[in-house]
Design an enzyme around this catalytic site. Sequence first.
Site, PDB file in Angstrom:
ATOM      1  N   ASP A   1     -12.370  18.441  -6.605  1.00 57.48           N
ATOM      2  CA  ASP A   1     -11.601  18.938  -7.733  1.00 57.48           C
ATOM      3  C   ASP A   1     -12.540  19.161  -8.915  1.00 57.48           C
ATOM      4  O   ASP A   1     -13.139  18.208  -9.429  1.00 57.48           O
ATOM      5  CB  ASP A   1     -10.536  17.870  -8.073  1.00 57.48           C
ATOM      6  CG  ASP A   1      -9.329  18.448  -8.766  1.00 57.48           C
ATOM      7  OD1 ASP A   1      -9.492  19.405  -9.531  1.00 57.48           O
ATOM      8  OD2 ASP A   1      -8.226  17.899  -8.557  1.00 57.48           O
TER       9      ASP A   1
ATOM     10  N   ASP B   1      -9.415  23.156 -11.443  1.00 59.11           N
ATOM     11  CA  ASP B   1      -8.346  22.699 -12.330  1.00 59.11           C
ATOM     12  C   ASP B   1      -8.052  23.747 -13.416  1.00 59.11           C
ATOM     13  O   ASP B   1      -8.992  24.282 -14.026  1.00 59.11           O
ATOM     14  CB  ASP B   1      -8.810  21.384 -12.988  1.00 59.11           C
ATOM     15  CG  ASP B   1      -7.716  20.694 -13.772  1.00 59.11           C
ATOM     16  OD1 ASP B   1      -6.680  20.370 -13.182  1.00 59.11           O
ATOM     17  OD2 ASP B   1      -7.909  20.477 -14.984  1.00 59.11           O
TER      18      ASP B   1
ATOM     19  N   GLU C   1      -5.958  26.300  -9.633  1.00 61.00           N
ATOM     20  CA  GLU C   1      -4.690  25.875 -10.208  1.00 61.00           C
ATOM     21  C   GLU C   1      -4.380  26.813 -11.362  1.00 61.00           C
ATOM     22  O   GLU C   1      -5.121  26.848 -12.351  1.00 61.00           O
ATOM     23  CB  GLU C   1      -4.767  24.433 -10.714  1.00 61.00           C
ATOM     24  CG  GLU C   1      -3.403  23.933 -11.140  1.00 61.00           C
ATOM     25  CD  GLU C   1      -3.442  22.760 -12.099  1.00 61.00           C
ATOM     26  OE1 GLU C   1      -2.475  22.000 -12.163  1.00 61.00           O
ATOM     27  OE2 GLU C   1      -4.435  22.607 -12.822  1.00 61.00           O
TER      28      GLU C   1
ATOM     29  N   HIS D   1      -0.035  15.411  -7.771  1.00 61.86           N
ATOM     30  CA  HIS D   1      -0.109  14.243  -8.646  1.00 61.86           C
ATOM     31  C   HIS D   1       0.498  14.488 -10.020  1.00 61.86           C
ATOM     32  O   HIS D   1       0.501  13.591 -10.859  1.00 61.86           O
ATOM     33  CB  HIS D   1      -1.572  13.835  -8.789  1.00 61.86           C
ATOM     34  CG  HIS D   1      -2.376  14.925  -9.439  1.00 61.86           C
ATOM     35  ND1 HIS D   1      -2.639  16.123  -8.812  1.00 61.86           N
ATOM     36  CD2 HIS D   1      -2.936  15.013 -10.664  1.00 61.86           C
ATOM     37  CE1 HIS D   1      -3.330  16.897  -9.635  1.00 61.86           C
ATOM     38  NE2 HIS D   1      -3.523  16.259 -10.762  1.00 61.86           N
ATOM     39  N   ASP D   2       0.965  15.708 -10.282  1.00 59.89           N
ATOM     40  CA  ASP D   2       1.607  16.023 -11.566  1.00 59.89           C
ATOM     41  C   ASP D   2       3.113  16.212 -11.421  1.00 59.89           C
ATOM     42  O   ASP D   2       3.809  16.420 -12.417  1.00 59.89           O
ATOM     43  CB  ASP D   2       1.051  17.337 -12.143  1.00 59.89           C
ATOM     44  CG  ASP D   2      -0.423  17.269 -12.481  1.00 59.89           C
ATOM     45  OD1 ASP D   2      -0.908  16.170 -12.810  1.00 59.89           O
ATOM     46  OD2 ASP D   2      -1.089  18.323 -12.416  1.00 59.89           O
TER      47      ASP D   2
HETATM   48  O1  TEU Z   1      -2.749  20.046 -14.638  1.00 57.83           O
HETATM   49  C1  TEU Z   1      -2.424  21.183 -15.382  1.00 57.83           C
HETATM   50  C2  TEU Z   1      -1.136  21.263 -16.092  1.00 57.83           C
HETATM   51  O2  TEU Z   1      -1.028  21.997 -17.036  1.00 57.83           O
HETATM   52  C3  TEU Z   1       0.071  20.559 -15.675  1.00 57.83           C
HETATM   53  O3  TEU Z   1       0.127  20.172 -14.377  1.00 57.83           O
HETATM   54  C4  TEU Z   1       0.320  19.398 -16.578  1.00 57.83           C
HETATM   55  O4  TEU Z   1      -0.293  18.271 -16.055  1.00 57.83           O
HETATM   56  C5  TEU Z   1       1.775  19.078 -16.742  1.00 57.83           C
HETATM   57  O5  TEU Z   1       2.555  19.616 -15.758  1.00 57.83           O
HETATM   58  C6  TEU Z   1       2.269  19.537 -18.079  1.00 57.83           C
HETATM   59  O6  TEU Z   1       3.600  19.165 -18.201  1.00 57.83           O
HETATM   60  C7  TEU Z   1      -4.087  19.795 -14.341  1.00 57.83           C
HETATM   61  C8  TEU Z   1      -4.208  18.523 -13.540  1.00 57.83           C
HETATM   62  O7  TEU Z   1      -3.583  18.693 -12.301  1.00 57.83           O
HETATM   63  C9  TEU Z   1      -3.647  17.403 -14.354  1.00 57.83           C
HETATM   64  O8  TEU Z   1      -3.590  16.195 -13.659  1.00 57.83           O
HETATM   65  C10 TEU Z   1      -4.519  17.267 -15.581  1.00 57.83           C
HETATM   66  O9  TEU Z   1      -3.982  16.308 -16.440  1.00 57.83           O
HETATM   67  C11 TEU Z   1      -4.626  18.595 -16.340  1.00 57.83           C
HETATM   68  O10 TEU Z   1      -4.898  19.697 -15.482  1.00 57.83           O
HETATM   69  C12 TEU Z   1      -5.784  18.523 -17.308  1.00 57.83           C
HETATM   70  O11 TEU Z   1      -6.990  18.473 -16.631  1.00 57.83           O
END
Ligand code: TEU
Length: 550
Positions: free
Chosen positions: A96, A197, A248, A322-323
């Site tokens: 990642d 990311d 992403e 994970h989000d």
């Molecule tokens: O996530 C990007 C992102 O904008 C969303 O998934 C966010 O975490 C959330 O949904 C907003 O409500 C990526 C990663 O997957 C995440 O874990 C990180 O925190 C983020 O980027 C920053 O690096």
Amino acid sequence: MKDFRKCTVYQIYPKSFYDTNGDGLGDLQGVTRKLDYIKTLGVDYIWLTPFFVSPQKDNGYDVEDYYNIDPRYGTMEDFETLAREADKRGIRLMLDMVFNHTSSRNQWFVKALAGDEKYKNYYIFKKGQAPGVPPTNWESKFGGSAWEYVPEMDEYYLHLFDVSQPDLNWDNEEVRREVAKVVRFWMDKGVKGFRFDVVNLISKGEFKDDDQGDGRRFYTDGPNIHKYLKELNELSFGNDTDIITVGEMSSTSMENCFQYAGADSHELSMVFSFHHLKVDFMGNEKWVLVPFDFKKLKDILFDWQVNMAAHNAWNAVFWCNHDQPRVVSRFGDEGIYWKESAKMLATVIHCLRGTPYIYQGEELGMTNPGFTDISQYRDVESLNHFKILQEKGLNEQCAYDILSVHSRDNSRTPVQWTDEENAGFTTGTPWIQVTKNYKTINARQQTQDPDSIFNYYRSLVALRKKYDVIAYGDIVPVDPHHPQIFAYERNYNGQQLFVVNNFYKKEIDWNCGKDLNEYQVLLSNYPQPEHREQIMHLRPYESVIYFRQK
Ligand code: TEU
Ligand code: CA
């Protein structure tokens, strides 16, 4: 070369996967220990979320040092052992890469703050519009202003995420060379996959106040995004046709994804988009409680499926990461149809056109933990929004209700391995509480039970390998406006797949418009699918995969 259309990716959030030294944090050795479990599932790649040196304000998405491993996760030797052991089992690693921003503890940023012009130009510093007024009104994705004031400089720096995650300045060619170097470093270690990311946020456009929103329209899919991705491809992974990549894409547009993931674009292999996971939001607002909109969910998925195919571009398909909250809690049933609904949701995703991703514990039907107190939460986004919601006037209970549905911590509780203490995740105190249902929902039970969710996922992964139509077929929505059924057809070289899912608890008779006697059942979550002529009788959350060869 592995054909990524035939592959399934398994996502690991190491901190919550398996702890081998009793400190309560999962680690790289923990991943190595569980490789046989992953191998049993049949997946081809493991995507590991960041384990680089990091202050862990955002669990590793705040990278201090891209070239070293955070001691909490292990050592470089642990990584090399993992890579070697995975390779022995025919499993490849996907790392990642967090390049939109670094940690504020990264040496580049430390030097920038110390006044080193070279490194200041690695980031985005700007003067305020007036004393106390930031350069623009953009909001951080984690709440509050996206700008942080540095008094010594009388300037602000941009952070689209936490204040400890300053955005990199991709318009600076040196930055682009630095990140390509990081990718090459990990390529040299034999890494064959990369996830980038929030990579569609790297090219910032105009720095202007947004009178229509939070600023995202100015930096999402920005002006030089395709140029920068092509360049990164050329300077790093593009030289190895064996490498697969996924970007992403935050709040992206389909038109841009045709290019990001186009077969001939020389950008990325595939993309994650999130529109189908905003069907329980209000517009872009996530911190609300609204039931999910099934029709919208289907419309969005089908729209992407059909149009990405028409443009010869490739999707990553997924419910969980994970989000995101746990899908069985979100769109399925945590109650008596837990198993049926988890299998149905898996079917919907795994038979679509795209590379499916399984997030750790999803294959066990893990649920949201149902946290009820702020002390149980760990995620910076949840902690911030808990405050913001109350500042907006919601009472504490409402704030809790919203968090328990939308918090990213819902997916971050430890993987439930056994029915022993702490679900067998750690002998110490887990960094975040284990979900209480681990006595019934755990890997030990499910690997032994032929009818388990785990074994159903295993079958889905195997079907993709066996039937070309799953990997290469077209996609034809069936009865797309039906309020309860999620059905589609896939066709390839005389093979046809017909996938039918009852997305709800309610039983229903449905005219599928096909002579089902011509088909064989490849997989179903009930022992015997029922139909009379073309009328299918679908039980709660019933799911059937039909197949025929012409
Ligand atoms: O996530 C990007 C992102 O904008 C969303 O998934 C966010 O975490 C959330 O949904 C907003 O409500 C990526 C990663 O997957 C995440 O874990 C990180 O925190 C983020 O980027 C920053 O690096
Ligand atoms: Ca540990």
